[in-house]
Design a protein around this motif. Structure first.
Motif, mmCIF file in Angstrom:
data_model
loop_
_atom_site.group_PDB
_atom_site.id
_atom_site.type_symbol
_atom_site.label_atom_id
_atom_site.label_comp_id
_atom_site.label_asym_id
_atom_site.label_seq_id
_atom_site.Cartn_x
_atom_site.Cartn_y
_atom_site.Cartn_z
ATOM 1 N N VAL A 1 0.848 -1.179 0.000
ATOM 2 C CA VAL A 1 0.000 0.000 0.000
ATOM 3 C C VAL A 1 0.888 1.235 0.000
ATOM 4 O O VAL A 1 1.776 1.371 0.841
ATOM 5 C CB VAL A 1 -0.917 0.011 1.252
ATOM 6 C CG1 VAL A 1 -1.705 1.287 1.329
ATOM 7 C CG2 VAL A 1 -1.823 -1.194 1.258
ATOM 8 N N ASP A 2 0.644 2.119 -0.941
ATOM 9 C CA ASP A 2 1.378 3.377 -1.024
ATOM 10 C C ASP A 2 0.660 4.395 -0.139
ATOM 11 O O ASP A 2 -0.466 4.783 -0.418
ATOM 12 C CB ASP A 2 1.418 3.853 -2.471
ATOM 13 C CG ASP A 2 2.285 5.078 -2.646
ATOM 14 O OD1 ASP A 2 3.217 5.271 -1.833
ATOM 15 O OD2 ASP A 2 2.031 5.835 -3.594
ATOM 16 N N VAL A 3 1.310 4.801 0.927
ATOM 17 C CA VAL A 3 0.699 5.695 1.906
ATOM 18 C C VAL A 3 1.225 7.119 1.704
ATOM 19 O O VAL A 3 2.435 7.340 1.752
ATOM 20 C CB VAL A 3 1.000 5.220 3.347
ATOM 21 C CG1 VAL A 3 0.342 6.115 4.360
ATOM 22 C CG2 VAL A 3 0.571 3.771 3.528
ATOM 23 N N PRO A 4 0.317 8.073 1.481
ATOM 24 C CA PRO A 4 0.758 9.467 1.309
ATOM 25 C C PRO A 4 1.411 10.015 2.582
ATOM 26 O O PRO A 4 1.105 9.574 3.697
ATOM 27 C CB PRO A 4 -0.542 10.225 1.019
ATOM 28 C CG PRO A 4 -1.568 9.185 0.727
ATOM 29 C CD PRO A 4 -1.110 7.921 1.345
ATOM 30 N N SER A 5 2.282 10.974 2.421
ATOM 31 C CA SER A 5 2.977 11.575 3.561
ATOM 32 C C SER A 5 2.010 12.168 4.579
ATOM 33 O O SER A 5 2.245 12.083 5.783
ATOM 34 C CB SER A 5 3.937 12.659 3.080
ATOM 35 O OG SER A 5 4.941 12.089 2.295
ATOM 36 N N PHE B 1 -6.981 0.254 4.316
ATOM 37 C CA PHE B 1 -7.033 -1.089 3.747
ATOM 38 C C PHE B 1 -8.393 -1.476 3.192
ATOM 39 O O PHE B 1 -8.554 -2.566 2.677
ATOM 40 C CB PHE B 1 -6.574 -2.120 4.778
ATOM 41 C CG PHE B 1 -5.099 -2.037 5.024
ATOM 42 C CD1 PHE B 1 -4.201 -2.557 4.113
ATOM 43 C CD2 PHE B 1 -4.606 -1.401 6.148
ATOM 44 C CE1 PHE B 1 -2.837 -2.461 4.318
ATOM 45 C CE2 PHE B 1 -3.247 -1.298 6.377
ATOM 46 C CZ PHE B 1 -2.360 -1.831 5.458
ATOM 47 N N SER B 2 -9.365 -0.606 3.303
ATOM 48 C CA SER B 2 -10.671 -0.899 2.719
ATOM 49 C C SER B 2 -10.827 -0.081 1.446
ATOM 50 O O SER B 2 -10.281 1.003 1.320
ATOM 51 C CB SER B 2 -11.798 -0.581 3.702
ATOM 52 O OG SER B 2 -11.858 0.801 3.932
ATOM 53 N N GLU B 3 -11.558 -0.617 0.518
ATOM 54 C CA GLU B 3 -11.793 0.079 -0.742
ATOM 55 C C GLU B 3 -13.271 0.060 -1.071
ATOM 56 O O GLU B 3 -13.698 -0.648 -1.979
ATOM 57 C CB GLU B 3 -10.985 -0.569 -1.861
ATOM 58 C CG GLU B 3 -9.489 -0.471 -1.658
ATOM 59 C CD GLU B 3 -8.707 -1.075 -2.802
ATOM 60 O OE1 GLU B 3 -9.215 -1.098 -3.937
ATOM 61 O OE2 GLU B 3 -7.586 -1.526 -2.549
ATOM 62 N N PRO B 4 -14.085 0.838 -0.339
ATOM 63 C CA PRO B 4 -15.511 0.854 -0.650
ATOM 64 C C PRO B 4 -15.758 1.500 -2.010
ATOM 65 O O PRO B 4 -15.025 2.404 -2.416
ATOM 66 C CB PRO B 4 -16.116 1.683 0.469
ATOM 67 C CG PRO B 4 -14.996 2.542 0.945
ATOM 68 C CD PRO B 4 -13.735 1.734 0.728
#
Length: 92
Positions: A1-5, A65-68
């Motif tokens: 998962v690419d997490v923004p700053s 981690f969810s993608e509604p």
């Protein structure tokens, strides 16, 4: 998962608020931009309780981690200054 700053800073701030409470100390120099960004992120949480910070940390992690397909207003949570985060609720 690419997490923004911005999300990483939010996790940092929520962790510090949940474990240490309201921020203390002076704001780092503008030349120390990493520590200053951390400080500012934590300071944005104001007087949020440790329990609220724990709940927001979990909500934000679940949102990551969810993608509604399309979040409903009931699914949106936010921390002032950080915008909406969507996800599921977790009982502690």
């Amino acid at each position: 998962v690419d997490v923004p700053s911005t999300t990483k800073l939010l996790f940092y701030a929520l962790y510090k608020q949940a474990t240490e409470g309201v921020i203390t100390g002076s704001r780092p120099s503008m030349l120390n931009f990493v520590e200053r960004a951390k400080y500012d992120s934590w300071a944005k949480l104001g007087d949020m309780s440790k329990e609220q910070a724990k709940e927001k940390y979990i909500e934000t992690l679940n949102a990551l981690f969810s993608e509604p397909a399309a979040p409903t207003p009931a699914q949106q949570t936010s921390v002032e200054g950080y915008g909406p985060y969507t996800g599921m609720s977790v009982a502690l």
